[in-house]
Design an enzyme around this catalytic site. Sequence first.
Site, short mmCIF file in Angstrom:
data_model
loop_
_atom_site.label_atom_id
_atom_site.label_comp_id
_atom_site.label_asym_id
_atom_site.label_seq_id
_atom_site.Cartn_x
_atom_site.Cartn_y
_atom_site.Cartn_z
CB CYS A 11 -4.38 1.23 6.65
SG CYS A 11 -5.28 0.76 5.18
NE ARG B 99 -3.34 -4.70 -1.98
CZ ARG B 99 -2.67 -3.55 -2.04
NH1 ARG B 99 -2.36 -3.04 -3.23
NH2 ARG B 99 -2.32 -2.92 -0.94
CD GLN C 51 1.19 -3.09 1.09
OE1 GLN C 51 0.40 -3.29 2.00
NE2 GLN C 51 1.02 -2.15 0.18
CG ASP D 149 1.50 -0.77 4.69
OD1 ASP D 149 1.76 0.38 4.28
OD2 ASP D 149 0.38 -1.29 4.61
CG HIS E 286 -0.52 2.93 8.27
ND1 HIS E 286 -0.21 1.59 8.13
CD2 HIS E 286 -1.27 3.25 7.18
CE1 HIS E 286 -0.74 1.14 7.01
NE2 HIS E 286 -1.39 2.12 6.42
CE LYS F 188 -1.65 6.63 -6.24
NZ LYS F 188 -1.55 5.18 -6.52
CG HIS G 19 -2.37 5.20 4.35
ND1 HIS G 19 -3.08 4.07 4.69
CD2 HIS G 19 -3.20 6.25 4.60
CE1 HIS G 19 -4.28 4.42 5.12
NE2 HIS G 19 -4.39 5.74 5.07
#
Length: 639
Positions: free
Chosen positions: A331, A360, A378, A380, A382, A461, A507
Site C-alpha cells: 500500500c 513478513r 499478493q 494486491d 488499492h 475489513k 485495500h
Amino acid sequence: MKLFIKDVGELELQAPISVGSLAEKLGRKTVIAAIHDGKLIDVRDEVEEGQIEFVTLDHPVAPQVYRHTMSHIMAQAVMRIFGEDKVLLGIGPVIENGFYYDFEIISGKIVEEDLPKIQEEMRKIIEQDLPIERFTMKKDEAVEFMKQRGQKYKVELLSEMQEETVTFYKQGEFVDLCRGPHLPSTGIVKHFKLLSLSGAYWRGNESNPMLQRIYGTAFASEEELNKYVEMIEEARRRDHRKLGPALGIFFIDHDHAPGMPIFTPAGTVILRELMNFSRELHLSSGYQEVMTPLVMSEKLWRMSGHWDHYKENMYFTSKEDQNFAIKPMNCPGHILIYKNKPVSYRDLPIRYFEFGRVHRYERSGVLHGLLRVRSFTQDDAHIFCRIDQIEQEIVGIIRLIERIYAQFGFEYSVELSTMPEDHMGDVETWNMATESLKNALESIKLPYVIKEGEGAFYGPKIDFHVKDSIGRMWQCATVQLDFLMPQRFDLYYVDADGSQVRPVMIHTAKYGSLERFLGILIEHFAGAFPTWLAPTQAVVLPISDRHRHYAEQIVEKFSHSGVRIKLDARHETLSYRVRESQTMKVPYMFIVGDREMNEKKISVRTRKGVDLGAKDIDEVLNTVIEEIRTRSLKNLLEG
C-alpha cells in the site's frame, strides 16, 4: 425479575437460579450450557434476568463445551498414565474442529505409541461418568494451591491474572484451573479421537520450554466423528506439502531460505496462469497495473504506521547511514504513485493493482508449507475514491471476487471484522468506515458474520473464506476500508469548487497470497489441476522408436497452438510411462502406434484411466484448446 427463555417465553423469577436447576425445573434434561444475553455460560452459572437460550448437544456452540471438557479428560488420562507428580500441565483450549492440551513430562516424554493408551484411559474416565464440579479460590490461595501440586505453568498463568477470585474444575482426582464452561459430567460425550502429537513452545514463545501437544477431536455422534476422521485422512492424502514437491511444483530449502518457497518451472507455470487470469479481470474492470520497490526507507514505514504497529514482523537493512525495510505491504508504494501528480475529483476512482512481492517474519513454529510463509506474492489492489463512491467500489470488488471464485468452483462465506484494540485513528472514523462496509454488503444482500475486534490496525475489513472440495474453509480475499492512511500521507484531490478533499483508500486482494492460494488449489484438486492450470497439459507416448517421428509431429502441432505438451519416448514399457503420467496428474496422454500412424489419429487416455479410443488429431486439438481458452473445470474430451 423477568427472564425470557427462547422456545419457552417469559418467566418470573423470585431469586437467581443456576442454568442447570432452571433446565431441570423446566424438564430439560439434556442442557449442557446456555447463552445468556449473547454470552456462552456454564450450567453452574446463576441467572436472574435477561434473555437465555439453552444449549443442548445438537446446538451449534455445543462443541465448544464438550471439546473443552474432553481436553480435561485427556489431561486426566495423561496424569493417570504418567503419574500426577510427573506431568506439568500447560493449557488445553478448544480449537476449530477439536481441542489440544500441552504437557511437560518430567524425566520422560509422550510418544506416538502412547496415544492409544491415553485414548483407552479416556474411555475409562468417560465410562465412570464422573461429576464435574466447579469451585473458586482467592488468587493468592490458588497460587499456593498450584505450587503445592508442582504446577509451575499454572502458577505463571495465575500470576498474570487480574481477577481476585479464580475458578477451578474437578472431576474425580483431577483438578484444573479453568474458566469453563464444562459439561455436567465426563460421561455425556463418548465419541472422540486423538489425532496427533507435536511440539509447542510454552505460550508460543521460542525462548520458552518446548512442551508436548496432543491434538484431538470429539463429536456428539459416532457418525459425525467418522465423517470428520475420513475428511482428515483425505486431507492428509491431499497435503500440499507432500503433493507439491512430489509433482515438482515447489520446494522449501529450510537451510538457506526458511519459510520462503522456491518454485520450479512447473510451479511457475501455474503461478503465471493464476496471474494472467487475475490480470485479465483487473484490467477489464478499470484497474491499472503498477510495480513498486521491494525495499523502501524507514521514514516511509514510520509514516504509514507499520513501524509502530507491525515492526516485529518486518525485515530491515541499512546502507549509507540510512535504514530501510523490505516491504511487508504494497500500500505505501501505491500511495506514492497517487501522490506523484495532482488528482482531480474527475480522476476518481483510481484503481491500481500489483503482483507485489512482500516479506513478513513468521516464527518458525507456525510456518506451514505454502499456507504460512515469510515471502509471498499478493494480487494486491488499492482504490482511491470519493466518499460517495465507496459503496459502488466495494460492490465492484465483491463482484470481481465472485468471478474469480466461480472459476475454481468455490463456495464462500463472508466475515466483517471491526476495530481492534491496537488501532490507529478515532472511534468516529472507524464507525463510519464499518458502516460503509455493512451498507455495501447489505445492498447486494450478501450474508455475513461480524468478527469483533479483528480488523486491521488501520481499518475494518471484509474477509472471504472459500470452501474446498472436502469441506474445509480457507481465508483468501480481503477488502479493507481505510480513512487513516490518506490522512497520514496527506493525500487529497481537488474538488469541483477548488477545495482539497481527502480521498478514501480501499485495500483489496482477491487471491490474497498467490502462494497460499496455490497451496489451497493443490489440496482442492488433489494435484489434478484443470487443464488450463496443469503444468504439462498432455504427453505423447510413442509405442516404439519407429513411432517417434509421428509423435514429434503431434508435439509440434499442439505446441504451436499453445498447448503445453511433452514427448515421452523413453525406453520404458508403455504401461510404465502411462502410470508415471497419471502419477504426475497429466490431464491427457496421446498414445501412437502403427494404427494411429496409418489412420493419422491419436489414441487418447485421461489421467483418471479412461480410454477414449482413437480420435482425429484436429478434433482433439480443437477441444483441448477450447478447454484451455474457457478455463474449464471439466474434461471436455469426455463430453
